[in-house]
Design an enzyme around this catalytic site. Sequence first.
Site, PDB file in Angstrom:
ATOM      1  N   ASP A 145     -41.561 -23.140 -41.704  1.00 51.98           N
ATOM      2  CA  ASP A 145     -40.391 -22.857 -40.873  1.00 51.98           C
ATOM      3  C   ASP A 145     -40.442 -23.799 -39.668  1.00 51.98           C
ATOM      4  O   ASP A 145     -41.131 -23.537 -38.690  1.00 51.98           O
ATOM      5  CB  ASP A 145     -40.406 -21.386 -40.450  1.00 51.98           C
ATOM      6  CG  ASP A 145     -39.218 -21.021 -39.567  1.00 51.98           C
ATOM      7  OD1 ASP A 145     -38.506 -21.930 -39.113  1.00 51.98           O
ATOM      8  OD2 ASP A 145     -39.011 -19.814 -39.327  1.00 51.98           O
TER       9      ASP A 145
ATOM     10  N   TYR B 293     -42.403 -15.717 -35.880  1.00 52.85           N
ATOM     11  CA  TYR B 293     -40.988 -15.376 -35.743  1.00 52.85           C
ATOM     12  C   TYR B 293     -40.194 -16.207 -36.740  1.00 52.85           C
ATOM     13  O   TYR B 293     -40.339 -17.435 -36.782  1.00 52.85           O
ATOM     14  CB  TYR B 293     -40.475 -15.625 -34.315  1.00 52.85           C
ATOM     15  CG  TYR B 293     -38.997 -15.319 -34.211  1.00 52.85           C
ATOM     16  CD1 TYR B 293     -38.553 -13.996 -34.172  1.00 52.85           C
ATOM     17  CD2 TYR B 293     -38.048 -16.329 -34.220  1.00 52.85           C
ATOM     18  CE1 TYR B 293     -37.196 -13.698 -34.141  1.00 52.85           C
ATOM     19  CE2 TYR B 293     -36.688 -16.046 -34.187  1.00 52.85           C
ATOM     20  CZ  TYR B 293     -36.265 -14.728 -34.145  1.00 52.85           C
ATOM     21  OH  TYR B 293     -34.923 -14.449 -34.124  1.00 52.85           O
TER      22      TYR B 293
ATOM     23  N   TYR C 224     -30.591  -9.515 -27.726  1.00 54.76           N
ATOM     24  CA  TYR C 224     -31.686  -8.576 -27.487  1.00 54.76           C
ATOM     25  C   TYR C 224     -31.485  -7.767 -26.207  1.00 54.76           C
ATOM     26  O   TYR C 224     -32.366  -7.732 -25.349  1.00 54.76           O
ATOM     27  CB  TYR C 224     -33.026  -9.321 -27.398  1.00 54.76           C
ATOM     28  CG  TYR C 224     -33.242 -10.269 -28.551  1.00 54.76           C
ATOM     29  CD1 TYR C 224     -33.540  -9.781 -29.822  1.00 54.76           C
ATOM     30  CD2 TYR C 224     -33.121 -11.638 -28.377  1.00 54.76           C
ATOM     31  CE1 TYR C 224     -33.715 -10.643 -30.891  1.00 54.76           C
ATOM     32  CE2 TYR C 224     -33.290 -12.505 -29.447  1.00 54.76           C
ATOM     33  CZ  TYR C 224     -33.584 -12.004 -30.694  1.00 54.76           C
ATOM     34  OH  TYR C 224     -33.750 -12.864 -31.739  1.00 54.76           O
TER      35      TYR C 224
ATOM     36  N   LYS D 230     -32.053 -24.684 -35.439  1.00 54.93           N
ATOM     37  CA  LYS D 230     -32.043 -25.015 -33.998  1.00 54.93           C
ATOM     38  C   LYS D 230     -31.932 -26.490 -33.623  1.00 54.93           C
ATOM     39  O   LYS D 230     -30.909 -26.934 -33.132  1.00 54.93           O
ATOM     40  CB  LYS D 230     -33.319 -24.456 -33.357  1.00 54.93           C
ATOM     41  CG  LYS D 230     -33.309 -22.954 -33.216  1.00 54.93           C
ATOM     42  CD  LYS D 230     -34.465 -22.509 -32.337  1.00 54.93           C
ATOM     43  CE  LYS D 230     -34.393 -21.042 -32.008  1.00 54.93           C
ATOM     44  NZ  LYS D 230     -35.119 -20.177 -32.946  1.00 54.93           N
TER      45      LYS D 230
HETATM   46  C1  LIG Z   1     -34.889 -19.312 -33.901  1.00 52.86           C
HETATM   47  C2  LIG Z   1     -35.745 -19.319 -35.095  1.00 52.86           C
HETATM   48  C3  LIG Z   1     -35.280 -18.800 -36.313  1.00 52.86           C
HETATM   49  C4  LIG Z   1     -33.919 -18.156 -36.474  1.00 52.86           C
HETATM   50  O1  LIG Z   1     -32.886 -19.067 -36.259  1.00 52.86           O
HETATM   51  P1  LIG Z   1     -31.412 -18.513 -35.898  1.00 52.86           P
HETATM   52  O2  LIG Z   1     -30.554 -19.727 -35.924  1.00 52.86           O
HETATM   53  O3  LIG Z   1     -31.519 -17.880 -34.540  1.00 52.86           O
HETATM   54  O4  LIG Z   1     -31.033 -17.528 -36.941  1.00 52.86           O
HETATM   55  C5  LIG Z   1     -36.153 -18.837 -37.395  1.00 52.86           C
HETATM   56  N1  LIG Z   1     -37.377 -19.377 -37.293  1.00 52.86           N
HETATM   57  C6  LIG Z   1     -37.835 -19.904 -36.148  1.00 52.86           C
HETATM   58  C7  LIG Z   1     -39.200 -20.504 -36.109  1.00 52.86           C
HETATM   59  C8  LIG Z   1     -37.044 -19.887 -35.001  1.00 52.86           C
HETATM   60  O5  LIG Z   1     -37.523 -20.385 -33.857  1.00 52.86           O
END
Ligand SMILES: *Cc1c(COP(=O)(O)O)cnc(C)c1O
Length: 434
Positions: A251, A150, A23, A280
């Site tokens: 997510d 996000y 970014y 992550k």
């Molecule tokens: C970081 C994140 C993503 C994206 O993961 P990347 O490995 O960076 O592509 C998707 N959803 C959430 C909630 C995240 O924190």
Amino acid sequence: MPITNYSHDQLIELDRRHIWHPYSSIENDNPLFAVVSAEGAYIQLQTGERLIDGMSSWWSTLHGYNHPQLNRAVEDQLKKMAHVMFGGFTHEPAVKLAKQLVDISPAKLKRVFFSDSGSVAVEVAMKMAIQFWQSQGQNRQKFLTIEKGYHGDTFAAMSVCDPVTGMHHMYTGVLMEQLFTPQPRCRFYDAWSDEDFNSFESKFLAHQADIAAVILEPIVQGTGGMHFYSPTFLKKVRALTSAFGVPLIADEIATGMGRTGRMFACEHADVEPDIMCLGKTLSAGYITLAATLCSDDIATTICDGKAGVFMHGPTFMANPLACSVASKSIALLFENDWQLQVKHIENWLNSGLAPCKQLKGVADVRVLGSIGVVEMDSPVDLKLLQPEFVKRGIWLRPFGKLIYMIPPYIINKDEIDKLCAGVYEVIDRTYGHA
Ligand SMILES: *Cc1c(COP(=O)(O)O)cnc(C)c1O
């Protein structure tokens, strides 16, 4: 000190000449620090400073850096094979990890699709939802989500990120248009108010026949504002989606593996999603890995339908090195009593960050599990703050109005106290007392 081929100044100079950072502008002059090694909760800079890690390298390094048992897991696997294609082959690291994930995740989730990053796990989840309906002869393409979320940086994932902070204006006409409702206002510890569900409910009911799935970050909206919302909201989302047979995608890429005090944030509301994304926190910050879990119902509906197959298959699917380290990371969670580790961190963050409430410019201080947040009245100046943190021997990466910490679970009280004291001092110095 490890031997490097480049001097510190050469590294920084060459980096600035050739490399993009997350970014950022290729021409930016944001502070940049060269790291030579990292161990436990510490990051060693080439310039000599040793920093306490408050970020777990964006949620990922749960057990700290350079962990002997995690290193061993990678080394042992490396001696056997670094990678093998997953089309037509399987291997123990993948099978073992899938079994662990099915065992620790909500009971309904039985099927595992491995991929290589969080954003891709979200793409996979969204494709699953679309194919789930196609198999039943329905063309459902809309996703309903809540604002300030996000979900990643690829196109489908971006389409369900917050329209404002997710920069939708840069890609108007390219991004799929999704359905949004306001972020829940009742916060995690607030008393529930039924009004908080009205917008979601009416939007859902008005569009339910077109909705492929509801997607959200359960309980903690991370990058969209570190907002901790009421479990009752999530319960109501589950009840409504279940009543209409609409899949719920959780997510848990940031919140999974105990970060919020429960193994998965969904557990705060006692709900089971139909599809869950992990990333992550999955591979302990070692090797990029993600997984999308789904229920038998989703999987069999997709595969009994007219397509008969699920159309996705990354080259590095179920990479054995990544699966081995993820598998060991899950074992370590239990060996280390992750619940107690996170409970301690929560207590230390609560007492360590409380004094910040008195400072000028501070709008709110909040803690959930191993996540500590100081929200400011207005956006902070990263360029100003980051070197101040480094001077105090701590690593934090604020964004927007948020100075937050998500330390590794192996951190101790003294280190948390230093992180919190550093935040206090830097805010005090920059903004002064109220
Ligand atoms: C970081 C994140 C993503 C994206 O993961 P990347 O490995 O960076 O592509 C998707 N959803 C959430 C909630 C995240 O924190």
